[in-house]
Design a protein around this motif. Structure first.
Motif, short mmCIF file in Angstrom:
data_model
loop_
_atom_site.label_atom_id
_atom_site.label_comp_id
_atom_site.label_asym_id
_atom_site.label_seq_id
_atom_site.Cartn_x
_atom_site.Cartn_y
_atom_site.Cartn_z
N THR A 1 50.24 51.60 48.71
CA THR A 1 48.93 51.53 48.09
C THR A 1 47.85 51.31 49.14
N ARG A 2 46.66 51.85 48.88
CA ARG A 2 45.55 51.70 49.81
C ARG A 2 44.84 50.37 49.62
N VAL A 3 44.83 49.87 48.38
CA VAL A 3 44.15 48.62 48.07
C VAL A 3 45.11 47.72 47.31
N ASN A 4 45.14 46.45 47.65
CA ASN A 4 45.98 45.46 46.98
C ASN A 4 45.11 44.50 46.21
N ARG A 5 45.53 44.17 45.00
CA ARG A 5 44.76 43.27 44.13
C ARG A 5 45.67 42.21 43.55
N GLN A 6 45.19 40.98 43.56
CA GLN A 6 45.90 39.86 42.95
C GLN A 6 44.87 39.07 42.13
N SER A 7 45.22 38.66 40.92
CA SER A 7 44.26 37.95 40.08
C SER A 7 44.97 36.89 39.25
N LEU A 8 44.17 35.93 38.77
CA LEU A 8 44.67 34.83 37.94
C LEU A 8 43.61 34.49 36.90
N ASN A 9 44.02 34.33 35.64
CA ASN A 9 43.11 33.99 34.56
C ASN A 9 43.65 32.79 33.79
N LEU A 10 42.72 31.92 33.35
CA LEU A 10 43.08 30.72 32.60
C LEU A 10 42.05 30.51 31.51
N MET A 11 42.52 30.23 30.28
CA MET A 11 41.62 30.01 29.15
C MET A 11 42.03 28.74 28.41
N LEU A 12 41.04 27.92 28.06
CA LEU A 12 41.27 26.69 27.32
C LEU A 12 40.23 26.60 26.21
N GLY A 13 40.60 26.08 25.08
CA GLY A 13 39.67 25.94 23.98
C GLY A 13 40.12 24.88 23.00
N LYS A 14 39.15 24.10 22.52
CA LYS A 14 39.46 23.09 21.51
C LYS A 14 38.19 22.79 20.73
N GLY A 15 38.26 23.01 19.43
CA GLY A 15 37.11 22.72 18.58
C GLY A 15 35.90 23.56 18.96
N ARG A 16 34.82 22.89 19.25
CA ARG A 16 33.58 23.59 19.58
C ARG A 16 33.46 23.96 21.06
N PHE A 17 34.44 23.57 21.85
CA PHE A 17 34.34 23.75 23.30
C PHE A 17 35.36 24.76 23.78
N GLY A 18 34.96 25.61 24.71
CA GLY A 18 35.86 26.59 25.30
C GLY A 18 35.58 26.75 26.78
N LEU A 19 36.63 26.99 27.55
CA LEU A 19 36.49 27.15 29.00
C LEU A 19 37.46 28.21 29.48
N SER A 20 36.99 29.06 30.36
CA SER A 20 37.86 30.07 30.97
C SER A 20 37.54 30.16 32.45
N ALA A 21 38.57 30.42 33.23
CA ALA A 21 38.41 30.55 34.69
C ALA A 21 39.20 31.77 35.14
N LYS A 22 38.68 32.43 36.16
CA LYS A 22 39.35 33.61 36.70
C LYS A 22 39.11 33.67 38.21
N GLY A 23 40.03 34.28 38.88
CA GLY A 23 39.90 34.43 40.33
C GLY A 23 40.81 35.54 40.81
N GLY A 24 40.49 36.07 41.96
CA GLY A 24 41.32 37.13 42.50
C GLY A 24 40.94 37.49 43.92
N VAL A 25 41.83 38.20 44.56
CA VAL A 25 41.59 38.71 45.90
C VAL A 25 41.95 40.20 45.91
N HIS A 26 41.28 40.96 46.76
CA HIS A 26 41.61 42.36 46.96
C HIS A 26 41.43 42.67 48.45
N TYR A 27 42.36 43.41 48.98
CA TYR A 27 42.36 43.63 50.42
C TYR A 27 43.02 44.96 50.74
N SER A 28 42.74 45.46 51.91
CA SER A 28 43.32 46.72 52.36
C SER A 28 44.37 46.46 53.43
N TRP A 29 45.31 47.37 53.52
CA TRP A 29 46.23 47.33 54.64
C TRP A 29 45.48 47.70 55.91
N PRO A 30 45.91 47.21 57.06
CA PRO A 30 45.26 47.63 58.31
C PRO A 30 45.31 49.15 58.46
#
Length: 336
Positions: free
Chosen positions: A1-30
């Motif tokens: 592959t020419r491009v590599n991608r890695q990601s992570l997602n997290l979701m939390l929710g309770k009652g009136r409150f909700g929270l989500s987080a996401k992150g990732g990296v993408h990089y090329s081979w030399p």
């Protein structure tokens, strides 16, 4: 592959409150490359022997790669059935690196014109962005289409670039750094009016997307509505640049800082009417006032400032022919 991608997602929710987080990296081979070039010219060939031959060769190697990242956090909180707050923080960036080297060799008829040297180009670029936004929304129990909202957004971008060129014992370094901060505030209000068609829903809460279930409530859809709002944007940008030769002073381009600011204030009014005969009419307009100014710390150029306004009308007439067909005639003006 020419491009590599890695990601992570997290979701939390309770009652009136909700929270989500996401992150990732993408990089090329030399990425590695090689080039070979040879050019030969001569005056004549006698007995398979070239006379007065000149030879130029170039042998090059290149190497490049990049690495990027991104992430964010989103949050919502329902103050009650009709008021909510949302907020988000996002960030990202990219790091690029490139290195090229070339060996140049020229052998001429006249040996005094022959030469040989190595040149290289080395460039790096680092970019980072961050953005925070927060919104408040209020709906009204008597009409689900009536809404008031406020939004605030602050974002920043930061760049750092350096290019080094070494050719025939001459070293030139270009430096370019930039930063920008943008602040935006917006307020909007939608007010329906005119004839309303009331309906009852026994399975959903009054009007909110996250209302309490199991209670009966009535809502209404108005045939007309009016929308008003205002927006303010403040952009600050700074650019620092210089060009240096052989790491000595004086510089080819002394270090200079360019400061730029843009302020944009706008207000809009839009109305929507349902007319007899399945006709619809939209009348609206937006006015924008823009102010810009720029200056240089070392006065390498003259400072400037300017201001101008624009009125942008919007008129739409539509006719509903059937559930799947309609005709629309519109006039509007946009800034490009």
């Amino acid at each position: 592959t020419r491009v590599n991608r890695q990601s992570l997602n997290l979701m939390l929710g309770k009652g009136r409150f909700g929270l989500s987080a996401k992150g990732g990296v993408h990089y090329s081979w030399p990425r590695i490359g090689n080039t070979d070039y040879e050019r030969i010219d001569w005056e004549e060939i006698i007995d398979s022997d070239t006379i007065n031959k000149n030879t130029l060769t170039r042998k090059g190697e290149s190497y490049s790669r990049w690495l990027g990242y991104r992430g964010g956090i989103d949050m919502f909180y329902d103050l009650n059935a009709f008021q909510s707050i949302t907020s988000s923080l996002s960030f990202g960036g990219r790091d690029r690196f490139n290195y090229d080297t070339t060996i140049i060799d020229y052998t001429g008829i006249d040996t005094s014109t022959s030469y040989n040297y190595e040149s290289y180009l080395n460039s790096t670029s680092v970019t980072n962005q961050v953005e925070w936004s927060s919104d408040f929304t209020k709906k009204f129990a008597n009409n689900e289409e009536r809404e008031f909202s406020m939004a605030l957004q602050i974002s920043g971008e930061f760049e750092d670039e350096e290019t080094t060129i070494n050719e025939n014992n001459s070293l030139i370094t270009n430096l370019n750094d930039g930063s920008g901060i943008e602040k935006t505030f917006q307020i909007d209000y939608t007010h329906p009016f005119g004839k309303s068609n009331k309906k009852t829903d026994a399975n959903s809460g009054a009007t909110m997307r996250r209302g309490k279930k199991g209670s009966s409530a009535s809502s209404s859809a108005s045939s007309n509505k009016i929308e008003i709002g205002a927006k303010y944007i403040d952009r600050d940008k700074n650019f620092v640049y210089s060009t240096q030769e052989n790491d000595i002073v004086p510089l080819l381009q002394p270090e200079e800082t360019f400061n730029y600011n843009q302020k944009v204030g706008s207000a809009y009014l839009s109305s929507q009417f349902k007319l007899p005969g399945d006709f619809g009419l939209v009348l609206g307009g937006r006015y924008e006032l823009t102010q810009i100014n720029g200056d240089w710390d070392n006065n390498t150029d003259n400072p400037f400032e300017n201001s101008y306004g624009n009125f942008l009308p919007n008129i739409v007439i539509n006719k509903k022919i059937s559930e799947t067909k309609s005709i629309k005639l519109s006039y509007n003006k946009r800034i490009t």
